[in-house]
Design a protein around this motif. Structure first.
Motif, PDB file in Angstrom:
ATOM      1  N   ASP A  83      25.608  84.238 -52.576  1.00 35.59           N
ATOM      2  CA  ASP A  83      25.534  83.055 -53.437  1.00 35.59           C
ATOM      3  C   ASP A  83      26.502  83.129 -54.613  1.00 35.59           C
ATOM      4  N   SER A  84      26.815  84.341 -55.050  1.00 31.25           N
ATOM      5  CA  SER A  84      27.671  84.514 -56.220  1.00 31.25           C
ATOM      6  C   SER A  84      28.888  85.359 -55.871  1.00 31.25           C
ATOM      7  N   ILE A  85      30.056  84.930 -56.295  1.00 28.83           N
ATOM      8  CA  ILE A  85      31.288  85.693 -56.038  1.00 28.83           C
ATOM      9  C   ILE A  85      31.221  87.057 -56.701  1.00 28.83           C
ATOM     10  N   TRP A  86      30.498  87.152 -57.820  1.00 31.44           N
ATOM     11  CA  TRP A  86      30.396  88.433 -58.526  1.00 31.44           C
ATOM     12  C   TRP A  86      29.679  89.474 -57.670  1.00 31.44           C
ATOM     13  N   ASN A  87      28.770  89.046 -56.815  1.00 30.30           N
ATOM     14  CA  ASN A  87      27.979  89.983 -56.016  1.00 30.30           C
ATOM     15  C   ASN A  87      28.610  90.313 -54.665  1.00 30.30           C
ATOM     16  N   ALA A  88      29.633  89.559 -54.274  1.00 29.62           N
ATOM     17  CA  ALA A  88      30.266  89.779 -52.976  1.00 29.62           C
ATOM     18  C   ALA A  88      31.071  91.078 -52.985  1.00 29.62           C
ATOM     19  N   TRP A  89      31.122  91.738 -51.835  1.00 27.45           N
ATOM     20  CA  TRP A  89      31.927  92.948 -51.700  1.00 27.45           C
ATOM     21  C   TRP A  89      33.405  92.604 -51.860  1.00 27.45           C
ATOM     22  N   GLY A  90      34.114  93.451 -52.585  1.00 21.08           N
ATOM     23  CA  GLY A  90      35.551  93.250 -52.766  1.00 21.08           C
ATOM     24  C   GLY A  90      36.349  94.103 -51.811  1.00 21.08           C
ATOM     25  N   GLY A  91      36.994  93.504 -50.850  1.00 16.69           N
ATOM     26  CA  GLY A  91      37.797  94.243 -49.886  1.00 16.69           C
ATOM     27  C   GLY A  91      38.317  93.323 -48.811  1.00 16.69           C
ATOM     28  N   ILE A  92      39.493  93.645 -48.270  1.00 17.44           N
ATOM     29  CA  ILE A  92      40.144  92.821 -47.249  1.00 17.44           C
ATOM     30  C   ILE A  92      40.098  93.536 -45.912  1.00 17.44           C
ATOM     31  N   GLN A  93      39.690  92.834 -44.873  1.00 17.16           N
ATOM     32  CA  GLN A  93      39.754  93.368 -43.508  1.00 17.16           C
ATOM     33  C   GLN A  93      41.073  92.931 -42.876  1.00 17.16           C
ATOM     34  N   GLY A  94      41.948  93.904 -42.587  1.00 14.01           N
ATOM     35  CA  GLY A  94      43.239  93.464 -42.062  1.00 14.01           C
ATOM     36  C   GLY A  94      44.074  94.490 -41.337  1.00 14.01           C
ATOM     37  N   VAL A  95      43.555  95.715 -41.081  1.00 11.78           N
ATOM     38  CA  VAL A  95      44.415  96.786 -40.564  1.00 11.78           C
ATOM     39  C   VAL A  95      45.097  96.415 -39.246  1.00 11.78           C
ATOM     40  N   GLY A 145      37.441  81.903 -51.043  1.00  6.94           N
ATOM     41  CA  GLY A 145      36.326  82.645 -51.610  1.00  6.94           C
ATOM     42  C   GLY A 145      36.292  84.105 -51.226  1.00  6.94           C
ATOM     43  N   ALA A 146      35.098  84.624 -50.990  1.00  9.86           N
ATOM     44  CA  ALA A 146      34.846  86.060 -50.963  1.00  9.86           C
ATOM     45  C   ALA A 146      35.602  86.823 -49.885  1.00  9.86           C
ATOM     46  N   ILE A 147      35.972  86.168 -48.791  1.00 10.26           N
ATOM     47  CA  ILE A 147      36.724  86.876 -47.751  1.00 10.26           C
ATOM     48  C   ILE A 147      38.055  87.377 -48.299  1.00 10.26           C
ATOM     49  N   LEU A 148      38.556  86.715 -49.349  1.00  7.52           N
ATOM     50  CA  LEU A 148      39.791  87.154 -50.003  1.00  7.52           C
ATOM     51  C   LEU A 148      39.525  87.820 -51.355  1.00  7.52           C
ATOM     52  N   LYS A 149      38.298  88.240 -51.589  1.00  8.29           N
ATOM     53  CA  LYS A 149      38.013  88.955 -52.832  1.00  8.29           C
ATOM     54  C   LYS A 149      38.464  90.404 -52.703  1.00  8.29           C
ATOM     55  N   CYS A 150      39.237  90.862 -53.675  1.00  8.60           N
ATOM     56  CA  CYS A 150      39.693  92.240 -53.708  1.00  8.60           C
ATOM     57  C   CYS A 150      39.987  92.601 -55.157  1.00  8.60           C
ATOM     58  N   MET A 201      27.711  90.705 -46.663  1.00 10.86           N
ATOM     59  CA  MET A 201      28.107  91.185 -47.993  1.00 10.86           C
ATOM     60  C   MET A 201      29.186  90.300 -48.610  1.00 10.86           C
ATOM     61  N   LYS A 202      29.808  89.474 -47.792  1.00 10.68           N
ATOM     62  CA  LYS A 202      30.764  88.471 -48.281  1.00 10.68           C
ATOM     63  C   LYS A 202      30.078  87.109 -48.481  1.00 10.68           C
ATOM     64  N   ASN A 203      29.106  86.849 -47.623  1.00 10.70           N
ATOM     65  CA  ASN A 203      28.446  85.538 -47.606  1.00 10.70           C
ATOM     66  C   ASN A 203      27.289  85.522 -48.606  1.00 10.70           C
ATOM     67  N   PHE A 227      38.331  95.304 -35.186  1.00  8.74           N
ATOM     68  CA  PHE A 227      37.476  96.070 -36.085  1.00  8.74           C
ATOM     69  C   PHE A 227      36.034  95.577 -35.975  1.00  8.74           C
ATOM     70  N   ARG A 228      35.120  96.386 -36.482  1.00  6.18           N
ATOM     71  CA  ARG A 228      33.711  96.215 -36.107  1.00  6.18           C
ATOM     72  C   ARG A 228      33.159  94.830 -36.450  1.00  6.18           C
ATOM     73  N   ASN A 229      33.447  94.361 -37.659  1.00  7.56           N
ATOM     74  CA  ASN A 229      32.934  93.055 -38.085  1.00  7.56           C
ATOM     75  C   ASN A 229      34.047  92.021 -37.943  1.00  7.56           C
ATOM     76  N   GLN A 230      33.845  91.107 -36.998  1.00  6.98           N
ATOM     77  CA  GLN A 230      34.947  90.268 -36.525  1.00  6.98           C
ATOM     78  C   GLN A 230      35.183  89.044 -37.405  1.00  6.98           C
ATOM     79  N   TYR A 231      35.696  89.321 -38.597  1.00  9.63           N
ATOM     80  CA  TYR A 231      36.186  88.254 -39.466  1.00  9.63           C
ATOM     81  C   TYR A 231      37.337  88.834 -40.280  1.00  9.63           C
TER      82      TYR A 231
END
Length: 465
Positions: A331-343, A286-291, A327-329, A411-415
């Motif tokens: 109810d709707s995938i459409w509303n979730a932030w699109g971006g990957i945390q991975g640097v 789901g949203a954690i991999l939305k980009c 912002m990832k968690n 990074f700041r948000n640990q997920y």
């Protein structure tokens, strides 16, 4: 008094490949390389970093991060972002002009950001500027602003940020002309907005389809292709140097490769998430991999690795685009932030995967070192291990593993989608201009040595070979 620094006993990645050489450093700059059996020093007069058992490679350059400073430091911030990057072996980043607040679209905002970032970064950094719907016709402002920028970032589709409106197709011609006049590279987020709008409206009404499947269907490869085709057509017409960011499809990479052969000044970046994860991972996670563009079918992942083997991809960028977990968690995938945390995990993940695929590291390492430096005009300081360049290194052990434990995320948000993955290598030390800024036993340095870096004067978009 110890006046020199030497890196000894490592297997060093040079222009001639990996070599058993010692690196002599003076004043943060590589002074010379010596064959290991001919070390001309007395150990009482030098500082020594023992790199036994390690590959010594150039410090990685990540040309695509969103560290959100100033204005959205609850999402990230350059202090936490640069610390995470340093832990992952990265010594230089280029920060994107959006997701900070305000976005960097005029001189005043740029100067405020430059001033704000002083002494806050663990690693060196350069800045992108924003070319948008709202400033593309303000040539005077843009010409004043461009000095010191690494290049211009343009969205051909909705950026998701209100003060960074995308450039419409008719405006892209003006953006091309401006970038050419200023001798600045134009970095393009290439998706065709009209196609996305139409498909989004259609798939949101399909009751028998999951939201995640609908999201994937709303941003097809054809939307990338159409945007890339149009940008290539304009680049051929005007002679502008362009750089496509986060391309997700081998089919699109092949198209760019053909354009490059025809003489167009173009390069292409992809990201680790397009080389590791696929659409099935997104459907499951789901949203954690939305980009955007979204993850693609597994055959596209394999195709991108073929492109790397063929030498068709020029650079790798993390596109680290963080946000609050809330912002990832949604109810709707459409509303979730699109971006990957991975640097923090970019090069651990990529090199681990390359080694599993038996792709020589000499093919992969330049995508985050020499190629980036050459394309963006900093090769006189960064990107290689050779005399006269900054002493930026990552020391990597292939005999140890790294587990992306959530508690270790810097990074700041640990997920992250990489959490709990195991990589069959470990960053032992990261060195910036001769200073150890990360050590796997002692952690990051207490001082922040990162500096703002400038492009070579008069440079314009050299295509790596």
């Amino acid at each position: 008094m110890k006046t020199e620094l030497w890196v000894k006993n490592g297997y060093v990645f040079t222009e001639e490949g990996f070599r058993n050489v010692c690196i002599k450093i003076k004043d943060g700059v590589i002074y010379t390389l010596y064959e290991s059996e001919h070390e001309p020093f007395q150990e009482t007069h030098v500082n020594i970093i023992d790199a036994s058992g390690c590959l010594v490679v150039p410090g990685f350059i990540d040309a695509h991060v969103h560290f959100n400073d100033p204005g959205r430091t609850d999402w990230e911030g350059i202090e936490t972002g640069s610390r995470a990057a340093a832990i992952g072996g990265t010594t230089t980043i280029f920060d994107m002009p959006l997701n900070c607040s305000p976005s960097i679209t005029n001189v005043e905002k740029l100067n405020l950001k430059k001033e704000y970032l002083i002494s806050k970064s663990y690693i060196d950094y350069a800045l992108w500027g924003g070319l948008t719907d709202s400033n593309v016709n303000n040539s005077l402002e843009l010409s004043t602003m461009c000095e010191g920028l690494i290049g211009w970032k343009v969205f051909m589709s909705d950026s998701g940020i209100d003060d960074f409106p995308y450039v419409r197709p008719d405006q892209l011609k003006q953006a091309m002309k401006i970038a050419l006049e200023q001798k600045k590279i134009l970095a393009l987020h290439a998706e065709w907005q009209d196609e996305i709008d139409s498909l989004t409206a259609f798939y949101k009404q399909q009751n028998g389809m999951s939201e995640r499947s609908a999201f994937l269907a709303s941003r097809p490869i054809s939307a990338e292709e159409r945007a890339v085709d149009y940008a290539l057509e304009l680049a051929a017409k005007y002679g502008t140097a362009i750089h496509f960011v986060h391309i997700s499809s081998a089919k699109v990479v092949e198209k760019i490769q053909e354009a490059k052969k025809s003489g167009i000044n173009v390069t292409v970046e992809t990201c680790p998430h397009y080389l590791i994860f696929d659409e099935e991972d997104f459907l499951k996670t789901g949203a954690i991999l939305k980009c955007a563009p979204p993850l693609r079918p597994r055959e596209e992942v394999e195709g991108l690795w073929d492109c790397i083997s063929n030498g068709w991809i020029d650079t790798i960028g993390s596109d680290h685009s963080p946000c609050l977990f809330s912002m990832k968690n949604t109810d709707s995938i459409w509303n979730a932030w699109g971006g990957i945390q991975g640097v923090q995990f970019t090069w651990l993940a990529l090199l681990d995967e390359a080694l599993k695929r038996q792709i020589p590291l000499k093919k992969v390492l330049p995508l985050g070192t020499a190629n980036v430096a050459e394309r963006f005009g900093i090769s006189g300081k960064k990107g290689r291990i050779q005399p006269g360049l900054d002493a930026d290194f990552a020391l990597i052990s292939l005999d140890e593993t790294t587990i992306a434990d959530p508690a270790s995320i810097a990074f700041r948000n640990q997920y992250s989608p990489y959490e709990n993955k195991t990589f069959n290598l470990k960053i032992k030390k990261t060195i910036l201009r001769g200073k150890v800024i990360y050590d796997d036993k002692r952690g990051e340095a207490k001082e922040k040595y990162g500096e703002f870096i400038h492009q070579k004067e008069g440079f314009y978009g050299s295509v790596p070979h």
